[in-house]
Motif scaffolding. Structure first.
Motif, PDB file in Angstrom:
ATOM      1  N   GLU A   1       0.821  -1.216   0.000  1.00 15.45           N
ATOM      2  CA  GLU A   1       0.000   0.000   0.000  1.00 15.45           C
ATOM      3  C   GLU A   1       0.858   1.270   0.000  1.00 15.45           C
ATOM      4  O   GLU A   1       0.377   2.351  -0.284  1.00 15.45           O
ATOM      5  CB  GLU A   1      -0.907   0.010   1.238  1.00 15.45           C
ATOM      6  CG  GLU A   1      -2.018  -1.010   1.130  1.00 15.45           C
ATOM      7  CD  GLU A   1      -2.603  -1.387   2.474  1.00 15.45           C
ATOM      8  OE1 GLU A   1      -1.843  -1.870   3.336  1.00 15.45           O
ATOM      9  OE2 GLU A   1      -3.810  -1.192   2.643  1.00 15.45           O
ATOM     10  N   GLU A   2       2.134   1.120   0.348  1.00 13.92           N
ATOM     11  CA  GLU A   2       3.022   2.286   0.471  1.00 13.92           C
ATOM     12  C   GLU A   2       4.013   2.409  -0.683  1.00 13.92           C
ATOM     13  O   GLU A   2       4.434   3.511  -1.036  1.00 13.92           O
ATOM     14  CB  GLU A   2       3.820   2.210   1.794  1.00 13.92           C
ATOM     15  CG  GLU A   2       2.955   2.292   3.038  1.00 13.92           C
ATOM     16  CD  GLU A   2       2.107   3.561   3.076  1.00 13.92           C
ATOM     17  OE1 GLU A   2       2.630   4.640   2.772  1.00 13.92           O
ATOM     18  OE2 GLU A   2       0.893   3.448   3.362  1.00 13.92           O
ATOM     19  N   ALA A   3       4.398   1.261  -1.281  1.00 14.44           N
ATOM     20  CA  ALA A   3       5.530   1.256  -2.226  1.00 14.44           C
ATOM     21  C   ALA A   3       5.346   2.241  -3.381  1.00 14.44           C
ATOM     22  O   ALA A   3       6.280   2.965  -3.743  1.00 14.44           O
ATOM     23  CB  ALA A   3       5.737  -0.162  -2.750  1.00 14.44           C
ATOM     24  N   ALA A   4       4.140   2.301  -3.960  1.00 14.66           N
ATOM     25  CA  ALA A   4       3.923   3.136  -5.156  1.00 14.66           C
ATOM     26  C   ALA A   4       4.070   4.625  -4.870  1.00 14.66           C
ATOM     27  O   ALA A   4       4.291   5.419  -5.787  1.00 14.66           O
ATOM     28  CB  ALA A   4       2.531   2.861  -5.732  1.00 14.66           C
ATOM     29  N   LYS A   5       3.991   5.002  -3.592  1.00 10.60           N
ATOM     30  CA  LYS A   5       4.090   6.431  -3.253  1.00 10.60           C
ATOM     31  C   LYS A   5       5.532   6.899  -3.297  1.00 10.60           C
ATOM     32  O   LYS A   5       5.810   8.093  -3.233  1.00 10.60           O
ATOM     33  CB  LYS A   5       3.517   6.668  -1.848  1.00 10.60           C
ATOM     34  CG  LYS A   5       2.036   6.335  -1.729  1.00 10.60           C
ATOM     35  CD  LYS A   5       1.557   6.537  -0.293  1.00 10.60           C
ATOM     36  CE  LYS A   5       0.138   6.002  -0.128  1.00 10.60           C
ATOM     37  NZ  LYS A   5      -0.236   5.791   1.272  1.00 10.60           N
ATOM     38  N   GLU A   6       6.473   5.952  -3.354  1.00 12.04           N
ATOM     39  CA  GLU A   6       7.886   6.316  -3.200  1.00 12.04           C
ATOM     40  C   GLU A   6       8.587   6.635  -4.525  1.00 12.04           C
ATOM     41  O   GLU A   6       9.737   7.036  -4.513  1.00 12.04           O
ATOM     42  CB  GLU A   6       8.632   5.187  -2.472  1.00 12.04           C
ATOM     43  CG  GLU A   6       8.092   4.988  -1.070  1.00 12.04           C
ATOM     44  CD  GLU A   6       9.020   4.177  -0.178  1.00 12.04           C
ATOM     45  OE1 GLU A   6      10.201   4.008  -0.553  1.00 12.04           O
ATOM     46  OE2 GLU A   6       8.543   3.721   0.873  1.00 12.04           O
ATOM     47  N   ILE A   7       7.926   6.416  -5.672  1.00 12.94           N
ATOM     48  CA  ILE A   7       8.646   6.544  -6.950  1.00 12.94           C
ATOM     49  C   ILE A   7       8.501   7.944  -7.566  1.00 12.94           C
ATOM     50  O   ILE A   7       9.487   8.580  -7.890  1.00 12.94           O
ATOM     51  CB  ILE A   7       8.174   5.461  -7.959  1.00 12.94           C
ATOM     52  CG1 ILE A   7       8.273   4.059  -7.330  1.00 12.94           C
ATOM     53  CG2 ILE A   7       8.982   5.512  -9.255  1.00 12.94           C
ATOM     54  CD1 ILE A   7       9.661   3.610  -6.928  1.00 12.94           C
ATOM     55  N   TYR A   8       7.291   8.410  -7.740  1.00 10.88           N
ATOM     56  CA  TYR A   8       7.067   9.754  -8.297  1.00 10.88           C
ATOM     57  C   TYR A   8       6.360  10.597  -7.245  1.00 10.88           C
ATOM     58  O   TYR A   8       5.538  10.054  -6.494  1.00 10.88           O
ATOM     59  CB  TYR A   8       6.159   9.695  -9.536  1.00 10.88           C
ATOM     60  CG  TYR A   8       6.717   8.876 -10.670  1.00 10.88           C
ATOM     61  CD1 TYR A   8       7.714   9.386 -11.493  1.00 10.88           C
ATOM     62  CD2 TYR A   8       6.241   7.591 -10.909  1.00 10.88           C
ATOM     63  CE1 TYR A   8       8.224   8.617 -12.534  1.00 10.88           C
ATOM     64  CE2 TYR A   8       6.744   6.821 -11.948  1.00 10.88           C
ATOM     65  CZ  TYR A   8       7.741   7.336 -12.754  1.00 10.88           C
ATOM     66  OH  TYR A   8       8.241   6.587 -13.760  1.00 10.88           O
TER      67      TYR A   8
END
Ligand code: F2R
Ligand code: MG
Ligand code: MG
Length: 298
Positions: A100-107
Motif C-alpha cells: 500500500e506504500e511502495a507506489a508512493k515512493e517513486i514519483y
C-alpha cells in the motif's frame, strides 16, 4: 447483444493482439499502418494476466494478493519491456515495503503513467454491469503501482469503456463523459465526436488527444480509435497508426473492441498466432464463469 462469454474472451485476446501489433513499432516516429503482429506480447499483456489471475483466485479484488501476483510475474519474465516505475515498486515490495506504500515512493504524488489502464480489461469485463464496483476495483488495482489521481482515473475510464462495449451501449461516449469527474479527461472525451470526421488527420488527433505514455495521453486515443472505426481490425490498425505508445494504445483499443465485437469479430490471422492464447482464453472463461455462476448475467 452478442454472446457474453465470447465478449469476455474477446476483450482479453483483443488486449494481446493490440499489444503485439503495436509492439513492432513502439516508439517509432511517424504514423505507420501495420498488420503483422509480433510473436511476443509485452508488459501490457503480462500485467493484464496478473490482474485476471488475481480476480479469479479471490473471486474478486484483493490488493495484497494482486500486488503479490504482479511481483511474482515480473520476476518470472522481467524482460517484457516494463515501464520505469513498476519494477522499482516490485523491488520495494520484495524487500518488505507494504504494497500500500511502495507506489508512493517513486514519483511525487504517484505515477500517472498508463500502466494501470493498459492492464485493466479483466476489471472492465468482470464489472460490466456494475459501475460502482468497477470504479472501486479500478482504483484499487491501479493504486498498487499508479496512485496519482490521473493514473487511477485513466484505469477507471478504460475499464468503463470496456464495460460499456460489452453491453454494446448506444450511449457509449455520453456515459464515459458522465463517468469521469476529472476535467482533463472530460475535456478530451468531449472532443472525440467532433474529431471522428478528422480521423485521417493523425497529427491533429494526436495534438488534441495525445499518443503518449501518460494515462491522459493514451486512454482518450484508445476510446477514439474504437469509436471512430467500424470493425475490430480497422480500430486496431488505426490505433497503432497514431504512433507514440503504440503497443499500449493498441492494447487498450483491443480490449474495448474485443469486448464489443467478441471473438467472432477478430480476424483469424491474428487470433490464431498469439503467444499464450490458450491460457489467456482460459482466464477469460474463468472470469465469465465466476461472473455468471451467481446468475447475474443479463
Ligand atoms: N516501457 C515501455 N516502453 C519502453 C520501451 C521498452 C523496450 N521496448 C524494452 O523492451 O525494454 N512500455 C511500457 O511502459 C508503459 C507503461 O509505463 P508505466 O507502467 O505507467 O510506468 P511509469 O514509470 O509508472 O510511468 C510511465 C512514465 O510516465 C511519466 N510519469 C508518470 N508519473 C509521473 C509523475 N508523477 N511525474 C512525472 N512523470 C511521470 C514518466 O515519464 C514515466 O516514465 C507502457 O507504454 C508499456 O508498454
Ligand atoms: Mg508494453
Ligand atoms: Mg507501451
Amino acid at each position: 447483444m452478442k454472446d457474453l462469454k465470447s465478449k469476455f474472451i474477446g476483450s482479453l485476446i483483443g488486449t494481446v493482439i493490440g499489444d503485439s501489433l503495436g509492439a513492432c513499432i513502439e516508439g517509432f516516429p511517424g504514423h505507420r499502418e501495420v498488420r503483422e503482429i509480433s510473436p511476443r506480447y509485452t508488459d501490457d499483456t503480462a500485467m493484464m494476466i496478473g490482474v485476471a489471475e488475481s480476480l479469479i483466485e479471490n473471486k474478486g479484488f484483493d490488493g495484497e494478493y494482486m500486488a503479490k501476483k504482479f511481483v511474482e510475474n515480473y520476476y518470472t519474465e522481467p524482460w517484457r519491456g516494463y515501464g520505469f516505475g513498476p519494477p522499482r515498486i516490485f523491488d520495494l515490495i520484495r524487500s518488505g515495503v507494504s504494497w500500500e506504500e511502495a507506489a508512493k515512493e517513486i514519483y511525487p504524488g504517484g505515477s500517472f503513467g498508463n500502466g494501470s489502464a493498459m492492464r485493466i480489461a479483466p476489471v472492465g469485463i468482470f464489472c460490466y454491469d456494475d459501475p460502482v464496483q468497477l470504479k472501486e476495483m479500478a482504483y484499487g488495482s491501479s493504486r498498487i503501482t499508479h496512485c496519482h489521481r490521473l493514473g487511477m482515473e485513466g484505469a477507471a475510464l478504460q475499464a468503463r469503456a470496456v464495460a460499456l462495449a460489452v453491453r454494446e451501449d448506444p450511449l457509449f461516449l455520453e456515459k464515459l463523459i458522465d463517468f469521469t469527474e476529472v476535467g482533463l479527461y472530460k475535456r478530451k472525451l468531449k472532443s472525440v465526436k467532433r474529431l471522428w470526421s478528422r480521423k485521417e488527420e493523425r497529427e491533429e488527433i494526436v495534438r488534441e488527444l495525445g499518443n503518449g505514455i501518460e494515462g491522459f495521453n493514451s486512454v482518450p486515443a484508445a476510446i477514439f480509435s474504437f469509436s471512430a472505426n467500424k470493425s475490430f481490425e480497422e480500430a486496431l490498425v488505426y490505433a497503432v497508426s497514431l504512433g507514440g505508445d503504440t503497443d499500449t494504445i493498441g492494447a487498450m483499443t483491443g480490449a474495448i473492441a474485443g469486448a464489443y465485437w467478441g471473438m467472432e469479430g477478430i480476424p483469424g490471422g491474428w487470433k490464431n498466432k498469439l503467444e499464450n492464447k490458450k491460457y489467456i482464453e482460459e482466464l477469460a472463461g474463468k472470469l465469465w464463469q465466476i461472473k455468471t455462476e451467481g446468475g447475474r448475467e443479463d
